[in-house]
Design an enzyme around this catalytic site. Structure first.
Site, short mmCIF file in Angstrom:
data_model
loop_
_atom_site.label_atom_id
_atom_site.label_comp_id
_atom_site.label_asym_id
_atom_site.label_seq_id
_atom_site.Cartn_x
_atom_site.Cartn_y
_atom_site.Cartn_z
N ASP A 28 35.50 -34.58 0.21
CA ASP A 28 35.78 -34.93 1.60
C ASP A 28 34.81 -34.23 2.55
OD1 ASP A 28 37.04 -32.60 0.72
OD2 ASP A 28 38.90 -32.96 1.79
N ASP A 64 40.32 -32.29 -0.98
CA ASP A 64 41.00 -30.99 -1.09
C ASP A 64 40.96 -30.20 0.22
OD1 ASP A 64 38.18 -30.32 -1.30
OD2 ASP A 64 38.84 -28.34 -1.98
N GLY A 90 38.48 -28.86 1.92
CA GLY A 90 37.67 -27.65 1.93
C GLY A 90 36.35 -27.83 1.23
N MET A 149 24.33 -32.19 0.18
CA MET A 149 25.58 -32.89 0.45
C MET A 149 25.30 -34.17 1.24
SD MET A 149 28.06 -29.69 1.48
CE MET A 149 29.50 -30.73 1.72
N MET A 202 27.18 -33.78 -3.85
CA MET A 202 27.19 -32.37 -4.24
C MET A 202 28.54 -31.75 -3.92
SD MET A 202 26.02 -29.61 -5.45
CE MET A 202 24.56 -30.44 -6.05
#
Length: 559
Positions: free
Chosen positions: A447, A474, A476, A422, A394
């Site tokens: 990540d 990225d 974040g 996630m 996700m």
């Protein structure tokens, strides 16, 4: 284990539990042991079942869910009492909302200790009841086989989901008397009533802009096979939720408007807005909120194994309830001629095809670094062939993949949208690989999501799983960020620090790769795909075009 179908004396209840699991055809059990359940772990050593120790209980449920989704037979998780069970909650809730059959067995304190203040005492049945189809505690050794057998039946029947069985320590440790029940499988219902099927066929014949909306159940293997016949005969435009990925085959791809979900701005959404007849096949509102796509102007048909879960934006005019494959087969038999597309529907489908062609031709020319999401999707399309299974975590990357990476095999692609959980991709990949060890599995995460389950890299290495995990990097929580920015024009709680994922992967014994330029993307992916065993590729991504995902994004604006 002796699974003879007669009453016998068992040395312990744990042996009987495992005997029933064998009778159900279970091949893998995922879990973490503990004192209240270790007798079952010990009994597994004398069985035909492969025990897969994992590094977190939620991941045990995710792995079991992948087994369940791909095979249709419930995967199994086995955990200890207290936090062992509570850690399982997210995985079980996800499986239930995603329609994945899972049976979890959780340890519990002795029955005589339930009213005492002892460690790891917890009312797990009450805890699991809201997020499963079935939650019960075995209160007598005489009931072991019945409870476990019924857990499988409930998990697998209708719209599949999760089931939880609590096993008190004294039940599994002490001798038991009983017999193993045969696994009779889930009884199949017949097709919906013939008169109703004929009525829907007449609706299709008279509609100017009919549309099929496919949900998760449409992607079950037997359902997708008859769906292909219906699509070929009717030539009705079709769209799908993310969970139905792969249900439309290549022969019918010209009438496929792509997947819809989250934001109402896709070709499929435009077809649904245009429609005077919407036929939902194997769909549940949890996959894509009806308020997002149902204007109320179209006649609504619900085809599923279960009656519709009605809400104010989803009240079908007619329901074809019964075995989906049989119903679709009969409906296809009533179709006399293919639909002539209206000019507007033809325009929508043609534009969708042009956008696909545009991505194929020009996606690789997006050379900025960090990389544009469409460049990564285009590169992934080259490696995700029909023999590869894809599991998707996700994050905002999953929207880019769900919209623009296509597949033609039912259940080839696993995407979470019910709970939008996630961390699912890597454990799903391990479960998927165990089902088909000869098939490469590609899993994808951001990540942020990766580090929620990355401890299972050790499990993948230990098993020698042939998995490539791709990380979109990225630094974040970007899917949250784009929504915060739109709502509040500022960000909160979405930034975190960098990780050297190449070194991280190698520390677990996996192969690690890092894409360090736009030109190295495709060669790095190809090299990583050739690794026999676990590999990880980190790809820096430029998400500056993410706000367009919420608008009427047309690929010609980017490519």
């Amino acid at each position: 284990m002796d699974n003879e179908n007669h009453t016998r004396q068992w040395a312990c209840g744990a042996d009987m539990v495992v005997g029933q699991l064998e009778a159900q055809g279970v091949k893998h059990v995922f879990g973490i042991p503990g004192a209240k359940i270790d007798k079952v772990f010990d009994s597994l050593l004398d069985s035909s079942i492969q025990l897969v120790p994992v590094r977190h209980e939620a991941n045990a449920a995710f792995m079991a869910a992948a087994v369940g989704r791909i095979t249709g037979n419930a995967g199994v998780a086995l955990v200890t009492s207290g936090p062992g069970c509570s850690n399982l909650i997210t995985g079980m809730a996800t499986a239930n909302s995603e329609g994945d059959p899972v049976v979890a067995l959780g340890g519990a304190v002795k029955r005589s200790d339930k009213a005492k203040l002892v460690h790891q005492s917890m009312d797990t049945v009450a805890m699991f009841s809201p997020v499963t189809k079935y939650a019960v505690e075995v209160t007598s050794s005489d009931a072991i086989a019945e409870v476990v057998s019924n857990a499988f039946r409930v998990a697998e029947q209708g719209r599949p989901g999760s089931a939880f069985v609590s096993l008190p320590q004294d039940i599994v440790d002490q001798p038991a008397v009983g017999r193993i029940l045969p696994a009779n499988g889930v009884p199949r219902s017949g097709a919906a009533p013939d008169a109703d099927i004929a009525r829907v066929a007449r609706m299709i014949a008279s509609a100017k802009n009919p549309v099929f909306l496919l949900g998760l159940m449409a992607s079950q293997r037997e359902n997708s096979a008859t769906l292909h016949q219906l699509l070929e005969k009717s030539r009705v435009p079709v769209t799908s939720t993310y969970q139905a990925a792969g249900a439309v085959n290549q022969q019918n791809f010209t009438h496929f408007a792509g997947r819809v979900g989250l934001f109402n701005n896709q070709a499929g959404d435009r077809l649904l807005q245009l429609a005077d007849l919407i036929i939902c096949i194997g769909y549940s509102p949890v996959e894509y909120e009806p308020s997002m796509w149902n204007t109320g102007d179209a006649t609504l048909v619900h085809i599923d194994v279960m009656p519709a879960y009605e809400e104010r934006n989803y009240i079908p005019d007619i329901e074809l309830v019964g075995d989906i494959a049989s119903t679709l087969g009969k409906l296809a038999g009533h179709i006399e001629k293919p639909l002539t597309l209206s000019p507007r529907a033809a325009e929508i489908l043609l534009d969708r095809r042009h956008q696909r062609d545009l991505l194929n031709r020009k996606g690789a020319q997006l050379n900025q670094f960090a990389l544009h999401p469409l460049r990564i999707v285009r590169a992934m399309q080259d490696i995700v062939n029909s023999d590869v299974t894809l599991t998707v975590d996700m994050g905002s990357f999953h929207i880019w993949i769900a919209r623009y990476l296509y597949s033609f095999r039912a259940r080839q692609m696993m995407i979470s949208n019910g709970q939008q959980t996630m961390g699912v991709a890597l454990p799903w990949a391990i479960g998927a690989w165990l089902v088909n060890p000869d098939r490469k599995v590609v899993s994808v995460s951001g990540d942020g999501g990766f580090l929620q389950s990355s401890m299972e890299l050790e499990t993948a290495v230990r098993l020698g799983a042939n998995i490539l995990h791709i990380i979109w990097v990225d630094n974040g929580y970007n899917m949250v960020a784009i929504q915060e920015q739109k709502k509040y024009q500022r960000l909160s709680g979405v930034d975190f620090g960098p990780v050297d994922f190449k070194v991280y992967a190698e520390a677990f014994g996996a192969r690690g790769f890092a894409v360090e330029s736009a030109e190295s993307l495709e060669p790095t992916l190809r090299t990583a795909m050739d690794v026999q065993g676990p590999a990880v590729v980190a790809i820096p991504v430029d998400y500056s075009d993410n706000p367009r995902l919420m608008g009427q994004l047309h690929l010609s604006q980017i490519l």
